[in-house]
Enzyme design. Structure first.
Site, PDB file in Angstrom:
ATOM      1  N   ASP A 130       9.252 -37.072  65.601  1.00 46.15           N
ATOM      2  CA  ASP A 130       8.469 -36.696  66.141  1.00 46.15           C
ATOM      3  C   ASP A 130       8.339 -35.545  66.890  1.00 46.15           C
ATOM      4  O   ASP A 130       9.717 -35.363  67.447  1.00 46.15           O
ATOM      5  CB  ASP A 130       7.346 -37.523  66.801  1.00 46.15           C
ATOM      6  CG  ASP A 130       6.488 -38.199  66.147  1.00 46.15           C
ATOM      7  OD1 ASP A 130       5.948 -37.822  65.036  1.00 46.15           O
ATOM      8  OD2 ASP A 130       5.919 -39.346  66.457  1.00 46.15           O
ATOM      9  N   GLU A 163      -4.202 -42.014  60.013  1.00 51.14           N
ATOM     10  CA  GLU A 163      -4.257 -42.815  61.079  1.00 51.14           C
ATOM     11  C   GLU A 163      -5.951 -43.445  61.325  1.00 51.14           C
ATOM     12  O   GLU A 163      -6.469 -42.304  61.492  1.00 51.14           O
ATOM     13  CB  GLU A 163      -3.805 -42.602  62.204  1.00 51.14           C
ATOM     14  CG  GLU A 163      -3.226 -43.803  63.677  1.00 51.14           C
ATOM     15  CD  GLU A 163      -2.485 -42.882  64.264  1.00 51.14           C
ATOM     16  OE1 GLU A 163      -2.291 -44.179  65.272  1.00 51.14           O
ATOM     17  OE2 GLU A 163      -1.619 -42.297  65.089  1.00 51.14           O
ATOM     18  N   GLU A 213       1.187 -33.061  64.774  1.00 47.98           N
ATOM     19  CA  GLU A 213      -0.394 -33.726  64.679  1.00 47.98           C
ATOM     20  C   GLU A 213      -0.780 -32.589  64.068  1.00 47.98           C
ATOM     21  O   GLU A 213      -1.136 -32.353  64.372  1.00 47.98           O
ATOM     22  CB  GLU A 213      -0.678 -34.464  65.816  1.00 47.98           C
ATOM     23  CG  GLU A 213       0.562 -35.705  65.676  1.00 47.98           C
ATOM     24  CD  GLU A 213      -0.196 -36.800  67.231  1.00 47.98           C
ATOM     25  OE1 GLU A 213      -1.163 -35.796  67.957  1.00 47.98           O
ATOM     26  OE2 GLU A 213       0.458 -37.747  67.325  1.00 47.98           O
ATOM     27  N   LYS A 230       7.747 -34.597  61.863  1.00 45.63           N
ATOM     28  CA  LYS A 230       6.584 -35.219  62.108  1.00 45.63           C
ATOM     29  C   LYS A 230       5.833 -34.209  63.131  1.00 45.63           C
ATOM     30  O   LYS A 230       6.410 -34.473  64.005  1.00 45.63           O
ATOM     31  CB  LYS A 230       6.343 -36.679  62.036  1.00 45.63           C
ATOM     32  CG  LYS A 230       4.626 -36.489  61.904  1.00 45.63           C
ATOM     33  CD  LYS A 230       4.781 -38.395  61.613  1.00 45.63           C
ATOM     34  CE  LYS A 230       4.766 -38.853  62.858  1.00 45.63           C
ATOM     35  NZ  LYS A 230       2.913 -38.340  63.489  1.00 45.63           N
ATOM     36  N   SER A 280       5.938 -42.461  69.886  1.00 50.68           N
ATOM     37  CA  SER A 280       5.321 -43.921  70.387  1.00 50.68           C
ATOM     38  C   SER A 280       6.194 -44.483  71.543  1.00 50.68           C
ATOM     39  O   SER A 280       5.961 -45.814  72.162  1.00 50.68           O
ATOM     40  CB  SER A 280       4.783 -44.707  69.526  1.00 50.68           C
ATOM     41  OG  SER A 280       6.194 -44.816  68.793  1.00 50.68           O
TER      42      SER A 280
END
Length: 273
Positions: free
Chosen positions: A88, A187, A120, A118, A50
């Site tokens: 991330d 999320e 996704e 991390k 982000s």
């Protein structure tokens, strides 16, 4: 000569052991000075991709690079002392193969000194997660709304709001847990589904727009501080710093233009002989 720190950082196994216990507190940080503040109160600091939105003004996280994540990971590690720092893995750094993911994760951990990464994805990334964890890389998963997939999702919309759509999300959660992740971010997922997943899997769930039943919560720091002009529905503004910062900048500009700043107290005189 060995050197041992007197301050012990939290570790991925310690976060895993928090399942069903005291909620895990997690916030993002991208800078040393904010990391120092967050470190006092949070168990985990996420150096999120982000940063592409917050620091660089990108519309999505897709343009974020591995080098960008490593650079900010280093800053956060220098600013923090006790929290587990998770970095991330950005879009394009792990999807091609599990070997690519391993090389990217090793770069992140060796160059930033963070404690975990991390990534996704659920079922499709389970083999990659297992490959990493078996080789000493602690992995936090991320399911539900996956921002790196915006170009295939089409929009940032909540997931699982119809019970008929629960199956794939539940499968993702199970796959991530069984692959060896120490926790998973959920999320923008319908609250009943997030609560059910939390009950059903053996690793801590970290909610963001999910459920108070999750084993922990995470927000983007700038969103919860009121620094972002817009924030998603799931954000609570715990501060309203934006107007205060703008007012300070306005006062500074005014005093510079009027020559009120710097005053006598802000400049250096000559030494007395």
């Amino acid at each position: 000569m060995s050197v041992q720190s007197t301050i012990k950082r939290k570790t991925a196994p310690e976060i895993l052991a928090r399942k069903g216990g005291e909620p895990v507190v997690m916030l993002t940080s991208y800078h040393a000075h904010t990391a120092a503040l967050v470190d006092r109160y949070c168990d985990v600091i996420l150096v999120g991709d982000s940063l592409g939105n917050v620091m660089h003004g990108f519309e999505t996280t897709v343009p974020v690079t591995l080098d960008m994540m490593i650079l900010q990971g280093r800053a956060v590690m220098r600013g923090s002392k006790e929290a587990l720092v998770v970095v991330d893995m950005p879009f394009g750094s792990y999807e091609a193969s599990k070997e690519q993911a391993f090389h990217s994760a090793v770069r992140i951990m060796k160059e930033s000194l963070c404690g975990a990464v991390k990534l996704e994805g659920g079922v499709k990334m389970a083999e990659t997660i297992r490959f990493l964890t078996e080789r000493g890389v602690p992995v936090m998963g991320h399911i539900g709304l996956t921002p790196q997939s915006i170009n295939t999702l089409g929009s940032f919309r909540a997931q699982g709001r119809e019970e008929s759509n629960w199956g794939p999300i539940e499968a993702d959660a199970r796959a991530v847990a069984e692959a060896g992740a120490f926790s998973v971010v959920i999320e923008a997922v319908a609250e009943p589904l997030a609560a059910k997943i939390t009950k059903d899997i053996a690793i801590p769930t970290i909610g963001i727009g999910a459920s108070p039943a999750c084993d922990g919560q995470v927000l983007v720091l700038e969103d919860m501080l009121g620094l972002s002009p817009w924030a998603p529905k799931f954000v609570k503004r715990f501060g309203d710093l934006g107007p205060g910062i703008e007012a300070a900048i306005k006062d500074y500009a005014s005093e510079v233009r009027s020559r009120a700043f710097p005053g006598p107290e802000h400049v250096y005189g000559m030494k007395k002989r």
